[in-house]
Design a protein around this motif. Structure first.
Motif, PDB file in Angstrom:
ATOM      1  N   TYR A   1       0.817  -1.211   0.000  1.00 13.72           N
ATOM      2  CA  TYR A   1       0.000   0.000   0.000  1.00 13.72           C
ATOM      3  C   TYR A   1       0.855   1.267   0.000  1.00 13.72           C
ATOM      4  CZ  TYR A   1      -3.952  -3.048   0.471  1.00 13.72           C
ATOM      5  OH  TYR A   1      -4.879  -4.008   0.211  1.00 13.72           O
TER       6      TYR A   1
ATOM      7  N   ASP B   1      -4.555  -0.732  -3.588  1.00  6.46           N
ATOM      8  CA  ASP B   1      -5.985  -0.670  -3.901  1.00  6.46           C
ATOM      9  C   ASP B   1      -6.273   0.366  -4.989  1.00  6.46           C
ATOM     10  OD1 ASP B   1      -5.158   1.126  -1.646  1.00  6.46           O
ATOM     11  OD2 ASP B   1      -7.149   1.960  -1.991  1.00  6.46           O
TER      12      ASP B   1
ATOM     13  N   GLY C   1      -6.774 -10.797  -6.991  1.00  2.00           N
ATOM     14  CA  GLY C   1      -7.466 -10.102  -5.923  1.00  2.00           C
ATOM     15  C   GLY C   1      -7.431 -10.855  -4.617  1.00  2.00           C
ATOM     16  N   GLU C   2      -6.785 -12.028  -4.589  1.00  2.18           N
ATOM     17  CA  GLU C   2      -6.674 -12.834  -3.384  1.00  2.18           C
ATOM     18  C   GLU C   2      -5.297 -12.626  -2.749  1.00  2.18           C
ATOM     19  OE1 GLU C   2      -9.005 -14.653  -1.923  1.00  2.18           O
ATOM     20  OE2 GLU C   2     -10.433 -14.004  -3.462  1.00  2.18           O
TER      21      GLU C   2
ATOM     22  N   SER D   1      -3.957  -8.472   7.093  1.00  2.00           N
ATOM     23  CA  SER D   1      -4.588  -7.247   6.622  1.00  2.00           C
ATOM     24  C   SER D   1      -4.114  -6.067   7.470  1.00  2.00           C
ATOM     25  CB  SER D   1      -6.112  -7.370   6.689  1.00  2.00           C
ATOM     26  OG  SER D   1      -6.721  -6.240   6.097  1.00  2.00           O
TER      27      SER D   1
ATOM     28  N   GLU E   1      -5.242  -1.360   4.335  1.00  2.00           N
ATOM     29  CA  GLU E   1      -6.164  -2.198   3.584  1.00  2.00           C
ATOM     30  C   GLU E   1      -7.573  -2.097   4.157  1.00  2.00           C
ATOM     31  OE1 GLU E   1      -5.414  -6.212   1.660  1.00  2.00           O
ATOM     32  OE2 GLU E   1      -6.300  -6.798   3.575  1.00  2.00           O
TER      33      GLU E   1
ATOM     34  N   LEU F   1     -10.997  -1.048   2.143  1.00  2.00           N
ATOM     35  CA  LEU F   1     -12.213  -1.861   2.083  1.00  2.00           C
ATOM     36  C   LEU F   1     -13.420  -1.066   2.588  1.00  2.00           C
ATOM     37  CD1 LEU F   1     -10.735  -5.234   3.371  1.00  2.00           C
ATOM     38  CD2 LEU F   1     -11.479  -4.723   1.033  1.00  2.00           C
TER      39      LEU F   1
ATOM     40  N   GLY G   1     -14.653   1.160  -0.090  1.00  2.00           N
ATOM     41  CA  GLY G   1     -15.126   0.514  -1.306  1.00  2.00           C
ATOM     42  C   GLY G   1     -14.083   0.265  -2.368  1.00  2.00           C
ATOM     43  N   ARG G   2     -12.815   0.372  -2.035  1.00  2.00           N
ATOM     44  CA  ARG G   2     -11.764   0.090  -3.007  1.00  2.00           C
ATOM     45  C   ARG G   2     -11.335  -1.371  -2.903  1.00  2.00           C
ATOM     46  NH1 ARG G   2     -10.332   4.958  -0.849  1.00  2.00           N
ATOM     47  NH2 ARG G   2      -8.638   4.064   0.384  1.00  2.00           N
ATOM     48  N   ILE G   3     -10.909  -1.935  -4.011  1.00  2.00           N
ATOM     49  CA  ILE G   3     -10.606  -3.368  -4.071  1.00  2.00           C
ATOM     50  C   ILE G   3      -9.097  -3.586  -4.025  1.00  2.00           C
ATOM     51  CG2 ILE G   3     -10.811  -5.465  -5.457  1.00  2.00           C
ATOM     52  CD1 ILE G   3     -13.347  -4.242  -6.683  1.00  2.00           C
ATOM     53  N   PRO G   4      -8.599  -4.320  -3.046  1.00  2.00           N
ATOM     54  CA  PRO G   4      -7.164  -4.599  -2.980  1.00  2.00           C
ATOM     55  C   PRO G   4      -6.711  -5.483  -4.139  1.00  2.00           C
ATOM     56  CG  PRO G   4      -8.205  -4.931  -0.841  1.00  2.00           C
ATOM     57  CD  PRO G   4      -9.310  -4.795  -1.849  1.00  2.00           C
ATOM     58  N   HIS G   5      -5.462  -5.305  -4.510  1.00  2.00           N
ATOM     59  CA  HIS G   5      -4.861  -6.084  -5.588  1.00  2.00           C
ATOM     60  C   HIS G   5      -3.474  -6.516  -5.124  1.00  2.00           C
ATOM     61  CE1 HIS G   5      -5.600  -7.097  -9.835  1.00  2.00           C
ATOM     62  NE2 HIS G   5      -4.290  -7.145  -9.936  1.00  2.00           N
TER      63      HIS G   5
END
Length: 238
Positions: A145, A183, A207-208, A215, A219, A223, A226-230
């Motif tokens: 991050y 993210d 995405g896993e 976490s 992160e 979440l 509403g952002r998706i971690p990568h």
């Protein structure tokens, strides 16, 4: 790409700008205590110009007292991931780099609480550490991050640029693993474009999270918003 990872230690690193914060909110008395009592023992020697005017390569073995594998975390934030890795893998040594002094104080508190001893803390720019690390001396690197620098004119400040990646490639062992978590979709784009050009092969993009992931607060904030971690993994070529 014309630039290549340097194959030898460079005793005269270029002058460079630093972007980002070094100080935040006023530290609590306990955090000031961590900095005054613990940081000196955990800080690797030979990184600053004052300690190492000739910019001679430092020996990672001297930091941890043996020839264990050495990992680095670039910008450890609040330190959750770094302490988790140190506790999960006591057989390795991990050096964390973070110029934000509030984050350094948070990490030191977590180190005390966890009782881990296989850590070293550089309270500064990761580039200064890479300037003095020997070639092929690092087995794994983490970029968790990182600062997103969302404006297009600031993308050159991101870590995933040649200024940072070529020195990282120099100090990574062939086959060494480089993990990136973010993210920010455009940070993923730039990561996938730039990191292979510096001498790395993409091995995982998903995405896993990794099986040994913990976490972090960054992160959790992503979440909540509403952002998706990568999660992306590379291997150093060679």
């Amino acid at each position: 790409m014309s630039d290549k990872p340097k194959s030898a230690f460079d005793p005269k690193p270029p002058r460079r700008n630093f972007y980002g914060r070094r100080h935040g909110k006023t530290l609590r008395p306990s955090q000031k205590g961590y900095l005054s009592e613990d940081l000196g023992e955990l800080r690797p020697r030979g990184i600053s110009i004052q300690e190492n005017p000739e910019r001679s390569p430092i020996d990672p073995k001297a930091i941890f007292g043996d020839d264990r594998p050495v990992w680095i975390e670039i910008g450890f934030g609040g330190g959750e991931h770094m302490v988790h890795m140190a506790a999960t893998y006591p057989e390795i040594g991990i050096i964390g780099c973070e110029p934000f002094i509030n984050g350094v104080a948070m990490l030191l508190g977590k180190i005390r609480a966890a009782g881990v001893g296989n850590v070293s803390v550089h309270p500064g720019d990761a580039r200064d550490l890479m300037d003095v690390l020997p070639d092929a001396s690092i087995d794994r690197a983490f970029l968790m991050y990182p600062d997103p620098w969302p404006k297009a004119r600031h993308h050159r400040r991101r870590f995933v640029t040649p200024e940072h990646l070529l020195p990282l490639a120099r100090v990574m062992r062939p086959g060494g693993e480089f993990r990136v978590a973010t993210d920010i979709p455009d940070y993923v784009r730039q990561t996938l474009e730039e990191v292979p050009l510096a001498g790395f092969d993409l091995t995982r993009e998903t995405g896993e999270p990794w099986e040994d992931w913990i976490s972090t607060r960054y992160e959790q904030k992503a979440l909540r918003e509403g952002r998706i971690p990568h999660y992306v993994t590379f291997r150093r070529q060679g």
